[in-house]
Design a protein around this motif. Structure first.
Motif: not given
Lengths: 408, 462
Positions: A61-62, A65, A95, A98-104, A106
């Protein structure tokens, strides 16, 4: 993200974190646990939340992260861990996951990464800061990112008297005739914020050799640390190509030299780049490491007490500890301060993301500097210098902050 | 689940910044240093971090009123799951109670809060020439409250005893929130039951220890380290017995078997003579250097009688550190030999040490597993480490069988399940075998008296 990608990331992380015996040694040394003593601050907490995520006990989850981002990557835990668990590497891989999971990673890190990948923008920022300094507006920039640089000239006039100013740089005993080709790697932080120190480095190098000045890319640490691995790899390849002709690559930024020394590890499964990357990494040296090795003698010895703040990426990251201290011993009255290798809380953009925590860590550093009685605190990393400059102001300017290239 | 109005009351007591209730924050309080697998069921509903006994008392009163489980926690360095909140509820983290209240030099006692780290107790006393001997392997990060709660041992037990030998008195918050003080500074004290020793080693099931009065002794003036290599385990053990009987008592006598030695050799890239089957590391201490030399000489003579292969007497601090680094690095070195490792903590009469190791060898062969054995040979506390790969089919069962058999072996020679780690969760299934049904019932009756609602560290010991 494909399931196989998740498996790949999780395996990479699990190989590291499953070595954690959960003993608790890291709790006593983690600078973050030292100022926020809840489990998730510590390396044990982070390694085990990673484990919990891989085993499906906690959801990715966020909040997870946030915990993973809340790490200085200072390696104090790694150094003290009985099993030498590489928590910093595990955090970097998560990290990235998460960047790839979220597409970025942030907006913030993407913007920072974009800026530092663009050479024109980096130069532009440096130019802007120069103007701001000139008109005295640099102090309005938040997070101390526009520090007032204390120059070598100011240093010598304050501590050595005007006579020292005219003295010429001493010639190094090193035979320069058949020297290896030395190139200078200019870090973004150094270029943007500490131009006098960059000049100092180049002046010192010129006493020994004719350094190649190469318009290099960012070392990629900010990208690697925040889930922009492909940008990191792109820039690494470009840097490898740019420096192919050099025999030695010297950087006056510990984060750059530390990152570049480890580049080879990121290309082990890429046959096209594997060897070139390894050759590149072998050529990297930090400025004090290089100067110590070639037997450089400081240009002047000033009767002033100075101490050294050891950047995480220099001491723990590269094992370079004695070299800067010996150079400083020759350049002034060197005093070892307590906790010289404790992180200053800067850690890339950590001090911007978590200002209150970074401040608490810095307060400890400031007290150690003050207690040492040093007039000058020297370091070899621009982020550390930014933090230390804040500490100097907070101490009522009891000490000045300088890069090692400005005092030796 | 804890209702919001109860959480609010607890926040009022300790301050809301000292209460954690997000799932990811609470997750950090769901494990310790044991091999208990991670589980969502072990995540506490609330983590409460008090700073004073008064706060602990007020939190306990609320927990008791609403029947909320409370599991006390120091720094979670325990090896048996003692501080894992398996029934949820509150994880009561005491690591911020770090006051050293008083060092009474004339009476040679120190009073500390539960959250003080053991090494800090040691260092504080050492500055005044006083010595707090218990040194569990975790002493750099474990808290004194946790050490008292588990009755932790350590390497110096052979000469100086374990934690309980130094606990003179305790401040304890009971399940209903009332605060009692047991024992005190009087050396002779037979007023009422000896509750101090009852709480010591009670694993957080009878009350929350908030302060301890600890007895100190004068710090030995000089110390040195020796390393002895033997052609057999029996020879090593016999050397230790003969030494102790003749009155040469080392401050520590650590034994490593061949597998342990090989692990260290591999880890540290050392060459070890293949004829060596056992290694002893000794710490000797005394008043003068002559005193140490005398002890070392006597030890060497005894060791020679048992065909010692190599005797090394440290000649410098560097050598002392080198020798101890081998022992201290053992756990990690063994851990690195296999994907999974189950470390046990049986304790046997000292004389049964070699026999127990032989039994463990047989268990390893029978179950086709590697079991490294090291331990505190001076006091009969053995740490067998079962090395395995749980991803291999069938291996988990073999490991469980082997551990069952190790416990049976310990009991068969007159020993017991745990020397210094406690029972916690991991040894719970075996306790009836060690104590008998009536024995376990007695523990339950004691628990019932102190904690009638069963809120304190439920699900542990039996």
């Amino acid at each position: 993200m494909k399931n196989t990608d998740i498996q790949k990331y999780f395996k990479e992380v699990d190989d590291i974190v499953s070595q954690c015996d959960r003993c608790g040694t890291c709790l006593t040394v983690c600078p973050l646990f030292g100022v926020k003593d809840i489990e998730s601050s510590s390396a044990r907490g982070k390694n085990n939340i990673a484990r919990g995520m891989i085993q499906g006990v906690v959801k990715p989850s966020a909040e997870v992260l946030d915990i993973v981002n809340f790490c200085l990557l200072c390696r104090t835990c790694v150094d003290n861990c009985p099993s030498k668990v590489k928590t910093d590497n595990a955090m970097i891989v998560i990290r990235q996951y998460f960047a790839e999971k979220n597409g970025s990673p942030g907006i913030k890190y993407k913007a920072l990464g974009g800026l530092m990948k663009n050479r024109t923008l980096v130069k532009f920022s440096a130019g802007t800061l120069k103007i701001l300094r000139k008109i005295g507006m640099n102090t309005l920039i938040p997070h101390g990112m526009a520090p007032s640089e204390f120059t070598r000239k100011q240093y010598l006039s304050s501590f050595a008297g005007p006579a020292a100013l005219g003295s010429l740089a001493a010639t190094s005993p090193i035979d320069l005739s058949n020297k290896s080709k030395v190139a200078y790697f200019k870090g973004c932080g150094m270029g943007m914020m500490f131009p006098d120190a960059v000049e100092g480095t180049l002046a010192i190098l010129r006493t020994l050799t004719e350094p190649q000045i190469i318009d290099n890319m960012c070392c990629g640490l900010p990208h690697l640390a925040h889930g922009l691995r492909s940008d990191f790899l792109d820039m690494a390849k470009e840097n490898i190509s740019l420096f192919e002709k050099a025999d030695v690559i010297v950087s006056d930024c510990a984060s750059c030299s530390g990152t570049l020394k480890h580049i080879a590890a990121h290309f082990t499964d890429d046959p096209a780049w594997q060897e070139r990357a390894a050759a590149f990494s072998r050529k990297i040296m930090g400025i004090s490491e290089y100067l110590f090795q070639v037997g450089y003698k400081p240009q002047h010895r000033v009767d002033v007490k100075m101490t050294f703040h050891e950047p995480c990426h220099l001491g723990r990251g590269q094992g370079v500890r004695k070299q800067p201290r010996q150079l400083l011993t020759a350049a002034g009255k060197f005093i070892e301060m307590a906790g010289a290798d404790n992180c200053c809380g800067g850690a890339g953009s950590f001090h911007i993301d978590y200002p209150a925590i970074a401040q608490s860590i810095l307060d400890k550093k400031r007290i150690n500097i003050e207690n040492s009685g040093a007039h000058i605190v020297v370091s070899e990393c621009p982020t550390c210098l930014v933090q230390l400059n804040k500490a100097a102001v907070q101490s009522g300017n009891k000490f000045k902050v300088m890069h090692i290239s400005q005092v030796i | 689940m804890i209702a919001d109005e109860i959480k609010l009351k607890i926040r009022d007591i300790v301050g809301s910044e000292n209460v954690l209730d997000s799932n990811v924050d609470c997750f950090g309080y769901s494990y310790d240093s044991s091999f208990v697998p991670m589980s969502a069921e072990n995540i506490p509903d609330l983590v409460v971090i008090p700073s004073t006994t008064k706060e602990v008392s007020a939190v306990m009163a609320i927990a008791n009123q609403y029947g909320i489980p409370v599991t006390p926690r120091g720094t979670a360095s325990g090896r048996t799951g003692g501080c894992i909140p398996i029934r949820g509820g509150i994880s009561l983290a005491l690591h911020r109670m770090t006051q050293i209240i008083e060092l009474d030099e004339r009476n040679m006692m120190i009073t500390v809060e539960a959250g003080v780290r053991t090494i800090d107790v040691y260092n504080f006393c050492a500055e005044k020439g006083l010595f707090f001997p218990p040194d569990p392997a975790s002493w750099k990060y474990s808290t004194i409250g946790g050490n008292v709660g588990e009755n932790a041992g350590g390497m110096r037990a052979v000469k100086y005893g374990v934690t309980s030998n130094y606990v003179m008195g305790l401040e304890v918050v009971l399940a209903d929130g009332s605060i009692i003080n047991t024992g005190g500074k009087a050396i002779k004290n037979v007023t009422g039951y000896n509750l101090t020793q009852l709480f010591t080693g009670s694993e957080g099931t009878l009350g929350v220890i908030t302060k301890a009065i600890l007895r100190l002794i004068p710090m030995p003036k000089v110390r040195n380290t020796m390393q002895l290599m033997f052609p057999s385990l029996d020879n090593a053990c016999n050397t230790i017995h003969k030494m102790l009987i003749s009155g040469v008592v080392p401050a520590a006598a650590e034994l490593m078997d061949k597998i342990s030695l090989q692990a260290v050799a591999k880890h540290r890239k050392l060459d070890i003579n293949p004829s060596i089957e056992a290694c002893i590391v000794l710490e000797i201490d005394g008043e003068t250097n002559e005193d140490l030399q005398e002890q070392a000489k006597k030890i060497q003579i005894t060791a020679n009688e048992f065909d010692v292969i190599e005797v090394r007497i440290a000649a410098s601090q560097q050598e002392v550190d080198d020798i101890w680094a081998i022992r201290r690095g053992l756990s990690s070195a063994i851990g690195a030999m296999a994907p999974n490792r189950f470390g046990e903590d049986i304790s046997v009469p000292r004389d049964a040490f070699p026999e127990t190791v032989r039994l463990i060898r047989r268990i390893a062969e029978k179950n086709k597993l590697t079991i490294a054995v090291y331990g505190h040979a001076g006091d009969g506390n053995i740490h067998p480490s079962v090395l395995c790969d749980l991803s291999k089919p069938g291996e988990e069962q073999q490991v469980h069988d082997a551990i069952d058999e190790i416990f049976a072996a310990a009991l068969s020679v007159g020993g017991t399940l745990s020397g210094e780690h406690g029972i916690g969760i991991t040894k719970r299934p075996h306790i009836a075998k060690a104590l008998g049904e009536a024995g376990v019932n007695t523990l339950k009756m004691v628990k019932q008296v102190f904690d009638p609602n069963g809120i304190l560290n439920p699900g542990k010991i039996w």
